[in-house]
Design a protein around this motif. Structure first.
Motif, PDB file in Angstrom:
ATOM      1  N   ILE A  78      -2.408   4.207 -12.106  1.00 57.59           N
ATOM      2  CA  ILE A  78      -3.466   3.555 -11.325  1.00 57.59           C
ATOM      3  C   ILE A  78      -4.682   4.485 -11.339  1.00 57.59           C
ATOM      4  O   ILE A  78      -4.790   5.401 -10.529  1.00 57.59           O
ATOM      5  N   GLU A 138       0.814  -1.210   0.000  1.00 56.14           N
ATOM      6  CA  GLU A 138       0.000   0.000   0.000  1.00 56.14           C
ATOM      7  C   GLU A 138       0.854   1.268   0.000  1.00 56.14           C
ATOM      8  O   GLU A 138       0.452   2.290  -0.564  1.00 56.14           O
ATOM      9  N   ILE A 148      -4.761  -4.049 -10.253  1.00 58.97           N
ATOM     10  CA  ILE A 148      -4.861  -2.694  -9.718  1.00 58.97           C
ATOM     11  C   ILE A 148      -4.380  -1.672 -10.756  1.00 58.97           C
ATOM     12  O   ILE A 148      -4.927  -0.576 -10.874  1.00 58.97           O
ATOM     13  N   MET A 192      -9.156   4.811  -4.786  1.00 60.75           N
ATOM     14  CA  MET A 192      -8.224   3.918  -4.094  1.00 60.75           C
ATOM     15  C   MET A 192      -8.470   3.992  -2.597  1.00 60.75           C
ATOM     16  O   MET A 192      -8.427   5.061  -1.991  1.00 60.75           O
ATOM     17  N   TYR A 198       0.110   5.953  -7.176  1.00 66.10           N
ATOM     18  CA  TYR A 198      -1.233   6.461  -7.482  1.00 66.10           C
ATOM     19  C   TYR A 198      -1.208   7.926  -7.885  1.00 66.10           C
ATOM     20  O   TYR A 198      -1.973   8.354  -8.756  1.00 66.10           O
ATOM     21  N   ILE A 221       1.632   1.615  -3.613  1.00 66.64           N
ATOM     22  CA  ILE A 221       0.450   2.097  -4.328  1.00 66.64           C
ATOM     23  C   ILE A 221       0.225   3.581  -4.065  1.00 66.64           C
ATOM     24  O   ILE A 221      -0.096   4.353  -4.979  1.00 66.64           O
ATOM     25  N   HIS A 227      -9.030  -2.268  -8.217  1.00 71.29           N
ATOM     26  CA  HIS A 227      -8.653  -2.679  -6.862  1.00 71.29           C
ATOM     27  C   HIS A 227      -9.832  -3.085  -5.976  1.00 71.29           C
ATOM     28  O   HIS A 227      -9.654  -3.810  -5.000  1.00 71.29           O
TER      29      HIS A 227
END
Length: 329
Positions: free
Chosen positions: A45, A23, A96, A49, A30, A26, A110
């Motif tokens: 992405i 995470e 994702i 989220m 992101y 991500i 996701h």
């Protein structure tokens, strides 16, 4: 009380690290392409989220008791549970990213992760997974097959009609299902005390004739103990149970959430309760872990995440002409 073995504790620690490092990666990726003007559709992405950092104990304490034949349905905040259930990490991260090598060919994103290999799924709809979990438990019971179902929900979902319908049927038919409520105190930006008539949702289990237990402290070992009893009960044909876990959402409801609804100082206080360093310290004090082993587990967890991110970045997007594949008309 069921106490985890040293091997189980080390496994839980590693899975929590994998989830957290995933995470954190991500979170960085992101925002690529989304500045200076934020557009959710931009970057590698796209879309909304929801991060689960802080809730990792809820996943590992339960999934430590499960096998691939057991069924898990998770929420719109699913990464920690997917990791603990053994979902293919490369394919999960590729999904994702919206890539062709993803679990659903990049079509789900996701909040819609499906891995039939380990019987895992999740949904962006509140309480949506409860019905499928009860249905899966019913199918196991009717066919005489092994396996229990676990339905994860947030505390806000306990006010949905699906919660009451599924608890009623599960109890009536004595199905092998365990309901797990991750209570992080916030339903998006609505405080629990502003939406729920009772202080603790585990009390609702009694209305449906099933055991209900509350696990305070976001404690992986305590969750492991409660889940062990509930899952053993389900495997023995004694019916469903409900577990309510006090946990903490260390980030906002979604990436970009300003969190202005939180009282002053709340987030700072929660960050001091981060369950991963706390669990690491416990394992060191118990002699389950030493600094060299901890460093090795940390390196392995980071390596798995880095490899999955590379796989996702290097994978191709679906071709435009594939857009209507798997669409029924």
């Amino acid at each position: 009380m069921t106490v985890p073995s040293n091997a189980q504790r080390l496994w839980m620690f590693e899975q929590m690290l994998v989830s957290r490092y995933l995470e954190e990666s991500i979170e960085r990726i992101y925002m690529e392409g989304k500045t200076p003007v934020f557009n959710m559709a931009n970057g590698p992405i796209p879309g909304e989220m929801h991060l689960s950092n802080g809730q990792e104990p809820c996943a590992v304490g339960v999934c430590a008791h499960l096998t691939a034949e057991d069924i898990v349905t998770a929420t719109h905040r699913p990464h920690h549970v997917a990791v603990a259930k053994g979902v293919d990490l490369d394919a999960m991260v590729a999904e994702i990213f919206g890539k062709k090598t993803g679990l659903s060919g990049g079509r789900g994103g996701h909040m819609h992760l499906f891995d039939p290999r380990v019987n895992f799924c999740c949904s962006g709809i509140i309480a949506q997974g409860m019905g499928p979990a009860v249905g899966a438990a019913l199918s196991r019971q009717m066919q005489g097959k092994p396996g229990v179902a676990v339905a994860y929900i947030g505390e806000g979902a306990a006010n949905q009609g699906a919660f009451h319908e599924t608890l009623n049927l599960a109890a009536l038919w004595k199905l092998p299902v365990v309901f797990v409520i991750e209570d992080n105190a916030w339903g998006i930006s609505v405080a629990k005390q502003s939406s729920t008539a009772i202080e603790r949702n585990y009390l609702r289990a009694a209305a449906y004739g099933m055991p209900g237990v509350f696990v305070p402290g976001n404690d992986a070992d305590a969750i492991f103990a409660a889940a062990g009893e509930a899952i053993a009960r389900a495997r023995a044909g004694e019916g469903p149970s409900l577990i309510e876990i006090e946990t903490h959402r260390l980030a906002g409801h979604f990436m970009g959430d300003g969190e202005t609804y939180r009282p002053a100082g709340e987030k700072e206080a929660l960050l001091q309760k981060d369950p991963i360093p706390a669990y690491r310290q416990r394992l060191l004090e118990l002699g389950v872990l030493d600094e060299i082993t901890a460093a090795g587990i940390d390196e392995c967890a980071r390596g798995r995440v880095d490899a999955a991110v590379r796989f996702a970045r290097d994978s191709d997007y679906p071709a435009p002409e594939e857009a209507l594949d798997f669409v029924f008309v």
